[in-house]
Design an enzyme around this catalytic site. Structure first.
Site, PDB file in Angstrom:
ATOM      1  N   GLU A  56      -7.726  34.245   5.892  1.00 45.62           N
ATOM      2  CA  GLU A  56      -6.652  34.764   4.807  1.00 45.62           C
ATOM      3  C   GLU A  56      -6.226  33.708   3.911  1.00 45.62           C
ATOM      4  OE1 GLU A  56      -2.963  38.155   4.171  1.00 45.62           O
ATOM      5  OE2 GLU A  56      -4.084  37.835   6.070  1.00 45.62           O
ATOM      6  N   GLU A  81      -1.283  29.225   3.709  1.00 43.02           N
ATOM      7  CA  GLU A  81      -0.267  29.427   2.948  1.00 43.02           C
ATOM      8  C   GLU A  81       0.658  28.117   2.756  1.00 43.02           C
ATOM      9  OE1 GLU A  81       2.089  30.879   0.565  1.00 43.02           O
ATOM     10  OE2 GLU A  81       0.863  32.671   1.559  1.00 43.02           O
ATOM     11  N   ASP A 108      -2.510  23.916   0.858  1.00 36.36           N
ATOM     12  CA  ASP A 108      -3.319  24.490  -0.209  1.00 36.36           C
ATOM     13  C   ASP A 108      -4.766  24.809   0.517  1.00 36.36           C
ATOM     14  OD1 ASP A 108      -5.259  24.695  -2.332  1.00 36.36           O
ATOM     15  OD2 ASP A 108      -4.028  23.269  -3.407  1.00 36.36           O
ATOM     16  N   ASP A 130      -0.870  34.572  -6.300  1.00 39.59           N
ATOM     17  CA  ASP A 130      -0.091  34.441  -7.616  1.00 39.59           C
ATOM     18  C   ASP A 130      -0.808  34.448  -8.967  1.00 39.59           C
ATOM     19  OD1 ASP A 130       1.603  33.071  -9.459  1.00 39.59           O
ATOM     20  OD2 ASP A 130       2.627  31.959  -7.864  1.00 39.59           O
ATOM     21  N   THR A 204       1.418  45.656   2.812  1.00 38.57           N
ATOM     22  CA  THR A 204       2.517  44.430   3.331  1.00 38.57           C
ATOM     23  C   THR A 204       3.641  44.939   2.294  1.00 38.57           C
ATOM     24  OG1 THR A 204       1.967  42.968   1.515  1.00 38.57           O
ATOM     25  CG2 THR A 204       0.937  42.805   3.737  1.00 38.57           C
ATOM     26  N   ARG A 205       4.835  44.374   2.715  1.00 38.81           N
ATOM     27  CA  ARG A 205       6.116  44.465   1.988  1.00 38.81           C
ATOM     28  C   ARG A 205       6.021  44.176   0.509  1.00 38.81           C
ATOM     29  NH1 ARG A 205      10.584  41.507   5.548  1.00 38.81           N
ATOM     30  NH2 ARG A 205       8.745  40.342   5.995  1.00 38.81           N
ATOM     31  N   TYR A 206       5.321  42.967   0.359  1.00 34.14           N
ATOM     32  CA  TYR A 206       5.173  42.473  -1.011  1.00 34.14           C
ATOM     33  C   TYR A 206       4.396  43.488  -1.887  1.00 34.14           C
ATOM     34  CZ  TYR A 206       3.423  39.885  -5.066  1.00 34.14           C
ATOM     35  OH  TYR A 206       3.267  39.392  -6.321  1.00 34.14           O
TER      36      TYR A 206
END
Length: 224
Positions: A56, A81, A108, A130, A204-206
């Site tokens: 992921e 991440e 990265d 992003d 997810t919350r995002y």
């Protein structure tokens, strides 16, 4: 002479609010134990009992990563991440759920891809990366032709890739780049295939915040 400049960053900030003491402790104690090697490595060597390895890219707070790991204990889940707070959050999930099949790269994702051997992954998730919505920043988006080529390289034949975004322009541009690669086959047969979350998706919350300019779109591909 080769260009020695580092590639453009595909992510924004590295750290936001202060990290809670408990999570900060996990950064010092747990992360070194489950961090992927800093040199080229074979995913199977990180978990001998794993039937396959999934990646992921940009796992945010780690909710999706942890849920997939819990649902598939025989699969090695690798997460990449750069956001320090997100890494700390993921470590909390790993610790609280005692997930022994998670390994993390706190940096990265492109660096990680470069250390993976050919055809070493069975699945890749890129969920709500992003969006860099301003036109002048589109060159910073993760999904570029060279990144797609790397993703194809590390995916095994029959491997699956999922991209999701709630920014319409990013979805359009990403789809163009994925379809330009003959080795990736888009699985969609009707509109609901990209409009509705896949059956194995973990919200997810995002995602629930709906920060983009369109409803979430899910693009699934198979490596030919």
């Amino acid at each position: 002479m080769a260009d020695a400049r580092p590639p453009l960053r595909t992510y924004g900030r590295i750290k936001a609010r202060p990290i809670k003491r408990r999570q900060a402790a996990l950064l010092d104690t747990l992360l070194p134990k489950i961090r992927v090697p800093s040199e080229p490595f074979v995913p199977a060597e990180l978990m001998a009992a794993a039937r396959e390895a999934w990646l992921e890219i940009g796992f945010g707070g780690g909710e999706h990563l942890a849920a997939q790991a819990a649902h598939h204990p025989d699969v090695l889940l690798i997460g990449a991440e750069p956001f320090r707070n997100g890494v700390a959050s993921a470590l909390r999930h790993v610790h609280e759920q005692a997930l022994g099949n998670v390994r993390l790269h706190d940096g990265d994702a492109r660096e990680l891809l470069g250390r993976l051997p050919d055809a070493s992954l069975a699945r890749v998730f890129i969920l709500f990366p992003d969006p860099w919505p301003k036109t002048r920043h589109h060159k910073r988006r993760l999904i570029q032709a060279d990144t797609v080529a790397e993703l194809v390289r590390v995916l095994a034949p029959g491997g699956r890739l999922r991209f999701a975004s709630d920014w319409a322009d990013y979805v359009d541009r990403a789809l163009e780049r994925f379809l330009a690669c003959a080795a990736l086959l888009w699985t969609a047969a009707r509109a609901d295939d990209w409009r509705r979350p896949p059956a194995d998706h973990v919200t997810t919350r995002y995602e629930q915040k709906r920060l983009g300019d369109c409803a979430p779109v899910f693009l699934d591909f198979i490596r030919a």
